[in-house]
Design a protein around this motif. Structure first.
Motif, PDB file in Angstrom:
ATOM      1  N   GLY A  95       0.822  -1.197   0.000  1.00 49.33           N
ATOM      2  CA  GLY A  95       0.000   0.000   0.000  1.00 49.33           C
ATOM      3  C   GLY A  95       0.858   1.249   0.000  1.00 49.33           C
ATOM      4  O   GLY A  95       2.087   1.193  -0.116  1.00 49.33           O
ATOM      5  N   TRP A  96       0.200   2.398   0.161  1.00 49.07           N
ATOM      6  CA  TRP A  96       0.880   3.686   0.174  1.00 49.07           C
ATOM      7  C   TRP A  96       0.511   4.425   1.440  1.00 49.07           C
ATOM      8  O   TRP A  96      -0.652   4.417   1.866  1.00 49.07           O
ATOM      9  N   ILE A  97       1.524   5.034   2.070  1.00 48.80           N
ATOM     10  CA  ILE A  97       1.305   5.739   3.329  1.00 48.80           C
ATOM     11  C   ILE A  97       1.973   7.111   3.287  1.00 48.80           C
ATOM     12  O   ILE A  97       2.890   7.344   2.508  1.00 48.80           O
ATOM     13  N   SER A  98       1.507   7.995   4.146  1.00 48.36           N
ATOM     14  CA  SER A  98       2.092   9.324   4.253  1.00 48.36           C
ATOM     15  C   SER A  98       3.490   9.222   4.846  1.00 48.36           C
ATOM     16  O   SER A  98       3.706   8.555   5.868  1.00 48.36           O
ATOM     17  N   ALA A  99       4.435   9.880   4.221  1.00 55.58           N
ATOM     18  CA  ALA A  99       5.794   9.908   4.756  1.00 55.58           C
ATOM     19  C   ALA A  99       5.854  10.689   6.060  1.00 55.58           C
ATOM     20  O   ALA A  99       6.777  10.523   6.857  1.00 55.58           O
ATOM     21  N   GLU A 100       4.847  11.532   6.296  1.00 52.22           N
ATOM     22  CA  GLU A 100       4.835  12.382   7.478  1.00 52.22           C
ATOM     23  C   GLU A 100       4.295  11.665   8.708  1.00 52.22           C
ATOM     24  O   GLU A 100       4.892  11.751   9.792  1.00 52.22           O
ATOM     25  N   ASP A 101       3.183  10.952   8.573  1.00 53.86           N
ATOM     26  CA  ASP A 101       2.585  10.344   9.769  1.00 53.86           C
ATOM     27  C   ASP A 101       2.043   8.930   9.564  1.00 53.86           C
ATOM     28  O   ASP A 101       1.369   8.386  10.425  1.00 53.86           O
ATOM     29  N   ALA A 114       6.021  12.895  -0.709  1.00 51.72           N
ATOM     30  CA  ALA A 114       5.056  13.056   0.387  1.00 51.72           C
ATOM     31  C   ALA A 114       4.400  11.742   0.769  1.00 51.72           C
ATOM     32  O   ALA A 114       3.967  11.560   1.916  1.00 51.72           O
ATOM     33  N   TRP A 115       4.336  10.824  -0.189  1.00 46.05           N
ATOM     34  CA  TRP A 115       3.729   9.514   0.043  1.00 46.05           C
ATOM     35  C   TRP A 115       4.707   8.451  -0.410  1.00 46.05           C
ATOM     36  O   TRP A 115       5.374   8.596  -1.429  1.00 46.05           O
ATOM     37  N   ARG A 116       4.785   7.376   0.358  1.00 46.33           N
ATOM     38  CA  ARG A 116       5.762   6.334   0.037  1.00 46.33           C
ATOM     39  C   ARG A 116       5.115   4.956   0.052  1.00 46.33           C
ATOM     40  O   ARG A 116       4.123   4.717   0.748  1.00 46.33           O
ATOM     41  N   PHE A 117       5.715   4.068  -0.700  1.00 45.67           N
ATOM     42  CA  PHE A 117       5.267   2.681  -0.757  1.00 45.67           C
ATOM     43  C   PHE A 117       5.572   1.976   0.563  1.00 45.67           C
ATOM     44  O   PHE A 117       6.606   2.217   1.177  1.00 45.67           O
TER      45      PHE A 117
END
Length: 364
Positions: free
Chosen positions: A171-177, A196-199
């Motif tokens: 999936g993809w998640i926010s690199a920030e939180d 801003a978003w990472r695998f």
């Protein structure tokens, strides 16, 4: 010492239970911790395959829970309703499920509020395809989200049974939180900053932890709820790992199946329905997959659902109780025109976010 396997039931032996039953259709369900009654409020969620369960429940006259309906509120379109109990879209990962629960109860407030497209539309990052044209304003999106999360709370608190179909680990998640979204922003045309978003590909320990956290929260707000888990038999449409998609598919499904096994071993009150095994097992010879070797054929879906009706739906019509034998030869969509195939997808009402990955503009 005598052979401890002597006298065991036929269903514990491969030859009797699988090899000799393959032609007629193998039913691997031997016992269930509970059954569903027509009066039970049943909520379903998870990957695309979960939608087959909701359609089966509705067609059998059972009380499929629906807590969010179209009201004509400003900025909303009559799209995405009636497919899920609330308009949350597909929940592919355990992280997405747990975060939905935590967001609904104010335990988690992701920093991402919305995505903006090149056309100026606003998308909800956590359900970017529930309304194809997006929202006309950020205010309309956030007002709809408030209504939506209230409907999610009603679902969790009001369901007698919660059925979750585990679908993916990728999936993809926010690199920030670490906020989990069903699709990378670029897939849906969102204009987000690079990085801003990472695998993210969850392993066994993380997936188990997320499911444990969700179940603990669910039982706090609904102590009497009964839970059923199943694993989607639909392969990944694509992998972001630098390896063959077949390897990633087997890795992902193995992790999800192992998590379901661990949870049901710890708590015998949690039911496991083997849709994954029914479709993918060697007894089917691949005949339940369409020509693309990914989409489950209507015959395959019906066979899975017939076993579900037989074992889990008490009070279901007699005609729906006996499992239907699988076709002797493949009956995929081979030879069917693109127009007819598209019509079938519309009629069956299956909404899969993953399709956007390989549609025009989604794959270079």
């Amino acid at each position: 010492m005598t052979n401890p396997y002597r006298g065991r039931p036929d269903y514990t032996f491969w030859r009797q239970a699988v090899a000799e039953q393959a032609a007629a259709g193998v039913d691997p369900v031997t016992a269930v911790p509970f059954t569903l009654s027509p009066g039970d409020a049943i909520a379903t969620a998870g990957s695309c395959f979960a939608q087959h369960l909701s359609r089966t429940l509705k067609s059998a006259g059972f009380s499929w829970l629906e807590t969010e309906r179209f009201t004509g509120a400003a900025g909303t379109a009559d799209e995405g309703y009636g497919i899920f109990p609330a308009r949350f879209g597909n929940l592919y990962t355990a992280r997405a499920l747990r975060q939905l629960f935590d967001r609904a109860y104010g335990q988690y407030r992701p920093k991402a509020r919305a995505w903006r497209t090149a056309t100026g539309a606003w998308l909800d990052p956590f359900r970017p395809r529930i309304q194809q044209g997006g929202f006309p304003s950020l205010e309309a999106l956030e007002e709809d989200r408030r209504r939506h999360l209230a409907a999610v709370r009603r679902m969790f608190e009001g369901c007698a049974v919660f059925i979750f179909t585990l679908g993916l680990t990728e999936g993809w998640i926010s690199a920030e939180d670490g906020a989990a979204v069903p699709l990378a922003p670029g897939v849906v045309g969102a204009q987000e900053p690079e990085g801003a978003w990472r695998f993210h590909n969850a392993g066994f320990a993380e997936t188990l932890e997320q499911m444990e956290g969700f179940l603990a929260g669910l039982r706090l707000v609904n102590p009497k709820v009964r839970v059923m888990l199943t694993v989607s038999p639909v392969p990944l449409i694509a992998t972001y790992e630098d390896r063959h998609v077949l390897v990633s598919t087997i890795a992902s499904k193995s992790i999800l199946r192992a998590v379901a096994e661990e949870l049901t071993r710890r708590d015998p009150g949690i039911a496991y329905f083997p849709s994954y095994e029914i479709v993918t097992g060697p007894q089917t010879g691949g005949r339940f997959y369409a020509e693309d070797l990914r989409e489950v054929t209507p015959e395959g879906v019906e066979f899975v659902m017939s076993i579900f009706r037989r074992h889990y739906l008490s009070g279901a019509p007699v005609a729906a109780a006996a499992p239907a034998a699988p076709p002797a030869t493949p009956a995929p969509l081979a030879g069917v025109s693109a127009e007819e195939a598209a019509r079938y997808r519309v009629l069956t009402g299956i909404l899969c976010d993953e399709d956007a990955i390989v549609t025009p503009g989604g794959r270079d």
